[in-house]
Design an enzyme around this catalytic site. Sequence first.
Site, short mmCIF file in Angstrom:
data_model
loop_
_atom_site.label_atom_id
_atom_site.label_comp_id
_atom_site.label_asym_id
_atom_site.label_seq_id
_atom_site.Cartn_x
_atom_site.Cartn_y
_atom_site.Cartn_z
N LYS A 21 -16.02 17.09 9.43
CA LYS A 21 -17.14 16.88 10.38
C LYS A 21 -17.37 18.55 10.96
O LYS A 21 -16.57 19.01 11.42
CB LYS A 21 -16.54 16.18 11.74
CG LYS A 21 -16.34 14.65 11.41
CD LYS A 21 -15.78 13.96 12.48
CE LYS A 21 -15.15 12.76 11.94
NZ LYS A 21 -13.75 12.97 11.42
N TRP A 38 -21.51 15.36 8.85
CA TRP A 38 -20.50 15.18 8.16
C TRP A 38 -20.76 15.80 6.58
O TRP A 38 -22.11 15.79 5.97
CB TRP A 38 -20.45 13.53 7.84
CG TRP A 38 -20.04 12.86 8.95
CD1 TRP A 38 -19.75 13.58 10.25
CD2 TRP A 38 -19.68 11.60 9.26
NE1 TRP A 38 -19.43 12.58 11.09
CE2 TRP A 38 -19.17 11.11 10.47
CE3 TRP A 38 -20.03 10.41 8.11
CZ2 TRP A 38 -18.96 9.94 10.82
CZ3 TRP A 38 -19.55 9.24 8.45
CH2 TRP A 38 -18.81 8.87 9.81
N GLU A 94 -5.48 -4.12 -0.87
CA GLU A 94 -6.00 -5.27 -0.23
C GLU A 94 -7.17 -6.22 -0.86
O GLU A 94 -7.37 -7.07 -0.23
CB GLU A 94 -6.63 -4.59 1.24
CG GLU A 94 -5.47 -4.00 2.37
CD GLU A 94 -5.17 -2.78 1.87
OE1 GLU A 94 -5.40 -2.23 0.81
OE2 GLU A 94 -4.39 -2.15 2.99
N THR A 142 0.89 -1.10 0.06
CA THR A 142 -0.05 -0.20 0.02
C THR A 142 0.88 1.17 -0.18
O THR A 142 2.03 1.12 0.23
CB THR A 142 -0.87 0.15 1.25
OG1 THR A 142 0.01 0.21 2.44
CG2 THR A 142 -1.78 -1.08 1.42
P1 ADP Z 1 -3.54 2.99 -1.16
O1 ADP Z 1 -4.53 2.82 0.06
O2 ADP Z 1 -2.31 2.45 -0.82
O3 ADP Z 1 -3.29 4.63 -1.53
P2 ADP Z 1 -5.23 1.93 -2.81
O4 ADP Z 1 -5.17 1.85 -4.31
O5 ADP Z 1 -5.18 0.42 -2.30
O6 ADP Z 1 -3.91 2.71 -2.40
O7 ADP Z 1 -6.24 2.76 -2.47
C1 ADP Z 1 -7.67 2.27 -2.11
C2 ADP Z 1 -8.56 3.42 -1.81
O8 ADP Z 1 -8.86 4.27 -2.99
C3 ADP Z 1 -9.83 3.03 -1.48
O9 ADP Z 1 -9.87 2.73 -0.12
C4 ADP Z 1 -10.92 4.21 -1.70
O10 ADP Z 1 -10.65 5.07 -0.76
C5 ADP Z 1 -9.96 4.62 -3.02
N1 ADP Z 1 -10.99 4.46 -4.21
C6 ADP Z 1 -10.46 3.36 -4.93
N2 ADP Z 1 -11.40 3.31 -5.92
C7 ADP Z 1 -12.19 4.48 -5.71
C8 ADP Z 1 -13.39 5.16 -6.51
N3 ADP Z 1 -13.73 4.60 -7.56
N4 ADP Z 1 -14.16 6.05 -5.83
C9 ADP Z 1 -13.37 6.56 -4.69
N5 ADP Z 1 -12.58 6.15 -4.02
C10 ADP Z 1 -11.76 5.13 -4.50
#
Ligand code: ADP
Length: 539
Positions: free
Chosen positions: A439, A444, A330, A185
Amino acid sequence: MILGLMQTAPLLISGILRYVASAHGGREVVSRLIDEPIWRYDYAGLARRSAQAANALTRLGVTSGDRITSLAWNTHRHLELFYAVPGLGAVLHTANPRLSDEQIVFTINHAASGVLLFDRNFAELVARIAPQLTTVKTFVILSDAERTLDAAVGAASYETLIAGEARTFDWPDLDENAGAFLCYTSGTTGDPKGVLYSHRAVVLHAMAGGLNSAFGLTAFDVVMPCSSLYHATAWGVPFTAPICGSKLVLPADKMDGASLHQLIRDEGVTFTGGVPTIWTMYLAWLEQTGQRPDSLKRVVIGGSAVPRAMAETFKTKYGVDVLQIWGMTETCPIGVVATPTPSLAALGEDALNDAIWTRQGRLQFGIELRVETEDGREAPRDGETSGALKVRGPWVVRRYFRKDEDAADADGWFDTGDIATLDEHGFMRITDRQKDVIKSGGEWISSIDLENIAAGCPGVKIAAVVGAPHPKWEERPLLIIEAHDGVDVTKAAVLDYLAPRIVKWWTPDDVIFAPVPLTATGKIDKKVLREAWRGHLMG
Ligand code: ADP
């Protein structure tokens, strides 16, 4: 119970390669390279060269369970490593070159990789970090002998390395739960965490990706993944496209509008995908040049929220359908894909478009979703009630690499850190990340919703919203805007644009015009923005 009497052939990545070579052996693979001419071969060629790479790595002493790191773009050589390394039983750690030097070193040492294979234009980076790499014994440049740089940490050339090797390899019968890919990540909080994908997870995820409820690829498609191979295996496309018999086009690191368009036009790309920033650039380039992506039918976009205006422009101007996806490292990484359903189609075109342009995607077989309210109960599927998004399934992480505790709870639920709603059609909508939600006075405000709307304002390239501490309301939204080059956008114009589209109390307390920083995975870096503007509303 009575056991079934069917065979138990393990689900292995080498199985994909075998199948592809025999069923779609003549289908083309085209790759741009760093500074070499465009490369062309087919899936039979991919199988041959992956075998040569596996033989070469074996000769270097790589065996089952070892970790190997790649630092590479979307090219055919990187693709060969995607098959060769897990195929022989080792694990491919796909390092993310956009992380800081410190984090790249951390991930390679944490993976305890013995071999580092890197693209030519990372030579300087590799020379810089080499002294800190405690386990790497062998450096290989993914290049031909001619272009392999003498000074690059004594690296051998990939082409020289594989040249004399046999074109077949006796792919071992591994346990399908063996590790195949190690993806970290981006570590926005703390050190990057390693997610170790198993063969089984990768194969199931790739098969699910091919379904019509997901990417729905066919043997007639020409697929160009613009999501990085190093980031969560480019959404499994390097496996899904071959399984479906689609032609594969790899754009290396050239993600500018002109380079992408050239491949789309010359290779007849029908399906592509990547993070929103790439498509912001591409749409701006199309607008400037008046060109049209004639062959293109579908673009899958995810990694962060897809601005509605982006999906709408693709569809109404160019006839291209946008499929939004949501997922994370993940989850291998695809969790949901926004594809139409009859129940939505029955509501009419506008309702259908609205759903698939503003929601992250719908439930896919293989991933269970649960939205949990603060009292730990499952939220009703009304599209309104939001809560913590939890996931489980055969391609969801159980435990991070080299950690002692499980990342998922006893029932297998993994808390994504996202806040979402689910509706009666099975569509999930992300309203925020837990740490980004604003917040204000006990209520929210969704930073994603505000960004999405602001991104539709003419002249806006990227819109970012963060909560800034406020003496009365605890936090209030600040809107940071990066405008398109040469376009003059004013605060008044932005606020006028927002006014009819949002409830009044969501109105940002200020609009700031500044470059918007992005993370190593192309997302808006809210941590940096929050830090930068922390005192802005405190007077
Ligand atoms: P990192 O967490 O390492 O930045 P990831 O690519 O695993 O990289 O990130 C996952 C996160 O990206 C998700 O938990 C979400 O918050 C965000 N995410 C992924 N796709 C979308 C989407 N289509 N719309 C909004 N958020 C997204």
